[in-house]
Motif scaffolding. Structure first.
Motif, PDB file in Angstrom:
ATOM      1  N   ALA A 186       0.835  -1.204   0.000  1.00 13.77           N
ATOM      2  CA  ALA A 186       0.000   0.000   0.000  1.00 13.77           C
ATOM      3  C   ALA A 186       0.872   1.257   0.000  1.00 13.77           C
ATOM      4  N   ALA A 187       1.926   1.245   0.798  1.00 15.10           N
ATOM      5  CA  ALA A 187       2.813   2.410   0.875  1.00 15.10           C
ATOM      6  C   ALA A 187       3.574   2.602  -0.437  1.00 15.10           C
ATOM      7  N   TRP A 188       4.075   1.513  -1.008  1.00 12.94           N
ATOM      8  CA  TRP A 188       4.836   1.606  -2.258  1.00 12.94           C
ATOM      9  C   TRP A 188       3.949   2.109  -3.398  1.00 12.94           C
ATOM     10  N   TYR A 226       1.748   6.825  -6.922  1.00 17.76           N
ATOM     11  CA  TYR A 226       0.738   7.840  -7.201  1.00 17.76           C
ATOM     12  C   TYR A 226       1.275   9.242  -6.937  1.00 17.76           C
ATOM     13  N   PHE A 227       2.000   9.399  -5.839  1.00 18.90           N
ATOM     14  CA  PHE A 227       2.532  10.716  -5.488  1.00 18.90           C
ATOM     15  C   PHE A 227       3.501  11.225  -6.553  1.00 18.90           C
ATOM     16  N   ALA A 257       7.165  13.613  -0.750  1.00 17.96           N
ATOM     17  CA  ALA A 257       6.370  12.564  -0.107  1.00 17.96           C
ATOM     18  C   ALA A 257       6.793  11.193  -0.604  1.00 17.96           C
ATOM     19  N   THR A 258       7.027  11.062  -1.913  1.00 19.59           N
ATOM     20  CA  THR A 258       7.527   9.802  -2.471  1.00 19.59           C
ATOM     21  C   THR A 258       8.862   9.438  -1.848  1.00 19.59           C
ATOM     22  N   PHE A 259       9.759  10.405  -1.792  1.00 20.03           N
ATOM     23  CA  PHE A 259      11.095  10.176  -1.221  1.00 20.03           C
ATOM     24  C   PHE A 259      10.994   9.723   0.230  1.00 20.03           C
ATOM     25  N   ALA A 260      10.128  10.372   0.995  1.00 21.96           N
ATOM     26  CA  ALA A 260       9.987  10.033   2.413  1.00 21.96           C
ATOM     27  C   ALA A 260       9.451   8.613   2.594  1.00 21.96           C
ATOM     28  N   ILE A 261       8.463   8.229   1.775  1.00 22.00           N
ATOM     29  CA  ILE A 261       7.891   6.880   1.885  1.00 22.00           C
ATOM     30  C   ILE A 261       8.933   5.825   1.561  1.00 22.00           C
ATOM     31  N   ILE A 262       9.628   5.981   0.427  1.00 20.08           N
ATOM     32  CA  ILE A 262      10.626   4.988   0.015  1.00 20.08           C
ATOM     33  C   ILE A 262      11.761   4.921   1.034  1.00 20.08           C
ATOM     34  N   THR A 263      12.176   6.077   1.537  1.00 18.96           N
ATOM     35  CA  THR A 263      13.259   6.103   2.529  1.00 18.96           C
ATOM     36  C   THR A 263      12.866   5.355   3.790  1.00 18.96           C
ATOM     37  N   GLY A 320      17.536   6.080  -9.554  1.00 18.50           N
ATOM     38  CA  GLY A 320      16.182   6.615  -9.478  1.00 18.50           C
ATOM     39  C   GLY A 320      15.920   7.351  -8.173  1.00 18.50           C
ATOM     40  N   TYR A 321      16.419   6.796  -7.076  1.00 20.66           N
ATOM     41  CA  TYR A 321      16.269   7.396  -5.747  1.00 20.66           C
ATOM     42  C   TYR A 321      16.963   8.752  -5.692  1.00 20.66           C
ATOM     43  N   VAL A 322      18.187   8.806  -6.241  1.00 21.78           N
ATOM     44  CA  VAL A 322      18.967  10.047  -6.226  1.00 21.78           C
ATOM     45  C   VAL A 322      18.313  11.112  -7.107  1.00 21.78           C
ATOM     46  N   LEU A 323      17.821  10.714  -8.287  1.00 20.02           N
ATOM     47  CA  LEU A 323      17.159  11.663  -9.179  1.00 20.02           C
ATOM     48  C   LEU A 323      15.909  12.250  -8.533  1.00 20.02           C
ATOM     49  N   ASN A 324      15.174  11.430  -7.804  1.00 19.54           N
ATOM     50  CA  ASN A 324      14.000  11.941  -7.103  1.00 19.54           C
ATOM     51  C   ASN A 324      14.391  13.003  -6.086  1.00 19.54           C
ATOM     52  N   ALA A 325      15.450  12.739  -5.333  1.00 16.92           N
ATOM     53  CA  ALA A 325      15.913  13.714  -4.336  1.00 16.92           C
ATOM     54  C   ALA A 325      16.312  15.027  -5.009  1.00 16.92           C
ATOM     55  N   ILE A 326      17.008  14.928  -6.146  1.00 16.84           N
ATOM     56  CA  ILE A 326      17.409  16.134  -6.866  1.00 16.84           C
ATOM     57  C   ILE A 326      16.178  16.916  -7.315  1.00 16.84           C
ATOM     58  N   SER A 327      15.143  16.199  -7.781  1.00 18.65           N
ATOM     59  CA  SER A 327      13.964  16.871  -8.337  1.00 18.65           C
ATOM     60  C   SER A 327      13.242  17.705  -7.299  1.00 18.65           C
ATOM     61  N   TRP A 328      13.049  17.162  -6.078  1.00 24.72           N
ATOM     62  CA  TRP A 328      12.295  17.958  -5.107  1.00 24.72           C
ATOM     63  C   TRP A 328      13.142  19.054  -4.471  1.00 24.72           C
ATOM     64  N   VAL A 329      14.447  18.828  -4.354  1.00 24.72           N
ATOM     65  CA  VAL A 329      15.309  19.903  -3.833  1.00 24.72           C
ATOM     66  C   VAL A 329      15.324  21.076  -4.811  1.00 24.72           C
ATOM     67  N   VAL A 330      15.535  20.774  -6.098  1.00 27.34           N
ATOM     68  CA  VAL A 330      15.548  21.824  -7.107  1.00 27.34           C
ATOM     69  C   VAL A 330      14.164  22.472  -7.218  1.00 27.34           C
ATOM     70  N   GLY A 331      13.111  21.667  -7.108  1.00 21.48           N
ATOM     71  CA  GLY A 331      11.757  22.203  -7.177  1.00 21.48           C
ATOM     72  C   GLY A 331      11.480  23.226  -6.085  1.00 21.48           C
ATOM     73  N   ILE A 332      11.916  22.938  -4.877  1.00 23.15           N
ATOM     74  CA  ILE A 332      11.730  23.884  -3.769  1.00 23.15           C
ATOM     75  C   ILE A 332      12.501  25.173  -4.035  1.00 23.15           C
ATOM     76  N   LEU A 333      13.748  25.042  -4.502  1.00 28.25           N
ATOM     77  CA  LEU A 333      14.558  26.230  -4.789  1.00 28.25           C
ATOM     78  C   LEU A 333      13.930  27.074  -5.893  1.00 28.25           C
TER      79      LEU A 333
END
Length: 215
Positions: free
Chosen positions: A94-96, A101-102, A147-153, A172-185
């Motif tokens: 369910a979490a995965w 979806y997120f 939210a995706t990053f937090a769930i997978i982590t 894939g995990y690293v690219l997700n982290a880059i996407s939300w960090v850059v998105g916030i900036l």
């Protein structure tokens, strides 16, 4: 805001959008390696796929050599039966699936932000207004990717799936982290620039600085 600011924002959001597409579809968020009898097994877990590479070592000629047989197979992940989603792994599945979806929602908000930028920069009056919508969409994208990053982590850190005990983060995990960090900036950068433009600062509004509209 100046056209230049919107162009730079468009390039940044487009880069985020592409990164999101790659991270969502790459089957290597988590990578587990282990040995089973005479085989070296590498299993790559993505948000939507599980890919397994099995290198089987077979006895060779009498001179001590050996043969290797490689098998590679991908399937959807997680599956109700194969991954025991109806039994002990129900919460994990369910979490995965929620993480899937997120990240798709995040991609959607980034796409809408791109469309908004293309439509909004067409006239000066629109450029005065759309920065709020762009900032909101980009930050919503970042929130869902985070939210995706937090769930997978959390699933990885606590080894909620048995094979995760042998896993490590992948591309894939690293690219997700880059996407939300850059998105916030980018989101906060648009907000700061937009507010500065509304206040008439030329570095943000350009030569046609905004003047207040009196009702």
């Amino acid at each position: 805001m100046r056209k230049t600011s919107y162009v730079l924002t468009f390039v940044a959001v487009l880069a985020i959008f592409v990164i999101n597409l790659l991270s969502a579809r790459l089957p290597d968020w988590l990578i587990a390696k282990y040995e089973i009898l005479n085989a070296d097994v590498t299993v790559r877990y993505g948000l939507m796929q599980r890919c397994e590479r099995r290198v089987i070592h077979l006895p060779g000629p009498s001179n001590g050599g050996r043969f290797e047989y490689t098998d590679y197979e991908c399937r959807a992940f997680p599956l109700r039966v194969s991954d025991k989603c109806e039994d002990e792994n129900s919460l994990f599945c369910a979490a995965w699936t929620s993480a899937q979806y997120f990240t798709e929602l995040g991609i959607g908000f980034a796409g809408v932000a791109l469309i908004t930028l293309l439509i909004g920069v067409s006239t000066h009056s629109r450029r005065r207004r759309i920065w709020r919508a762009v900032a909101g969409l980009v930050l919503l994208h970042a929130v869902f990717q985070l939210a995706t990053f937090a769930i997978i982590t959390e699933l990885y850190r606590k080894a909620r799936f048995p094979a995760f005990e042998h896993a490590r983060p992948g591309v894939g995990y690293v690219l997700n982290a880059i996407s939300w960090v850059v998105g916030i900036l980018v989101g906060f950068g648009v907000i700061i620039t937009g507010i500065s433009a509304d206040k008439g600062y030329k570095w943000a509004a350009g030569n046609r600085a905004y003047s207040p509209i009196h009702g």
